[in-house]
Design a protein around this motif. Structure first.
Motif, mmCIF file in Angstrom:
data_model
loop_
_atom_site.group_PDB
_atom_site.id
_atom_site.type_symbol
_atom_site.label_atom_id
_atom_site.label_comp_id
_atom_site.label_asym_id
_atom_site.label_seq_id
_atom_site.Cartn_x
_atom_site.Cartn_y
_atom_site.Cartn_z
ATOM 1 N N LEU A 297 43.628 70.588 22.674
ATOM 2 C CA LEU A 297 42.592 69.889 23.436
ATOM 3 C C LEU A 297 42.364 70.584 24.779
ATOM 4 N N PHE A 298 43.458 70.973 25.410
ATOM 5 C CA PHE A 298 43.373 71.690 26.678
ATOM 6 C C PHE A 298 42.709 73.049 26.480
ATOM 7 N N GLY A 299 42.976 73.701 25.359
ATOM 8 C CA GLY A 299 42.364 74.984 25.022
ATOM 9 C C GLY A 299 40.861 74.881 24.849
ATOM 10 N N ALA B 124 35.229 74.860 28.704
ATOM 11 C CA ALA B 124 34.072 74.010 29.033
ATOM 12 C C ALA B 124 34.036 73.704 30.530
ATOM 13 N N VAL B 125 35.180 73.402 31.120
ATOM 14 C CA VAL B 125 35.244 73.105 32.554
ATOM 15 C C VAL B 125 34.904 74.363 33.365
ATOM 16 N N VAL B 126 35.433 75.518 32.972
ATOM 17 C CA VAL B 126 35.146 76.759 33.690
ATOM 18 C C VAL B 126 33.665 77.089 33.590
ATOM 19 N N THR B 127 33.086 76.959 32.386
ATOM 20 C CA THR B 127 31.662 77.218 32.203
ATOM 21 C C THR B 127 30.829 76.250 33.042
ATOM 22 N N GLY B 128 31.209 74.992 33.059
ATOM 23 C CA GLY B 128 30.494 74.000 33.864
ATOM 24 C C GLY B 128 30.568 74.309 35.351
#
Length: 172
Positions: free
Chosen positions: A9-11, A16-20
């Motif tokens: 899940l963290f992977g 997604a968080v970095v892209t956001g």
């Protein structure tokens, strides 16, 4: 949930968080650039409209300073009678009338420039008043005394004119 599930899940969540975050940063940067560009274009358009008006205001104030310079004022305004104090008051009234006629020009120039123009006006009036305190009794002798007071030093109008020229050169 096991440790593997959390790690998986963290992977998925980390990219997604970095892209956001990267998208947010670039969107904010783009928005700031667009705001700056709009401000620049607005300033450029307003400058195109206001620069001629500002230059006209400076021109009027140069004309004012030329008209109240001691030499031109004394030559242009002749005494109407034989009373020295009437002539002194006439000269001062001429200066005040010219100044009041150009009061609206202050909105187009810096406060420092406007204050220097006012100081030149007040210094010119002071020169006339101090010459009026002399022992002379005729307007013609008063004219002579006023001119004699300004022979050795630079007139207040010339100082203000130099400042205006410097300020106008900064507009380009």
């Amino acid at each position: 949930m096991t440790g593997d599930d959390i790690f998986q899940l963290f992977g998925f969540l980390l990219p997604a968080v970095v892209t956001g975050a990267v998208a947010f940063y670039f969107f904010r940067l783009h928005t700031r650039n667009e705001d700056g560009r709009r401000r620049f274009l607005l300033h450029k358009d307003s400058q195109k409209d206001t620069l001629p008006i500002r230059l006209q205001a400076y021109e009027r104030m140069v004309l004012f300073l030329e008209r109240i310079s001691i030499n031109s004022l004394v030559v242009r305004v002749a005494p109407k009678g034989k009373n020295k104090s009437d002539y002194e008051n006439l000269l001062i009234k001429q200066i005040e009338t010219e100044f009041e006629h150009n009061l609206s020009q202050q909105i187009y120039m810096s406060d420092e420039c406007w204050n220097i123009i006012k100081a030149a006006k007040n210094a010119t009036i002071q020169i006339i008043r101090s010459a009026g305190m002399s022992e002379t009794d005729s307007p013609d002798k008063l004219r002579e005394d006023i001119l004699n007071q300004t022979m050795d030093k630079q007139s207040p109008s010339a100082t203000a004119l130099a400042f205006i020229k410097n300020e106008v050169s900064d507009l380009w």
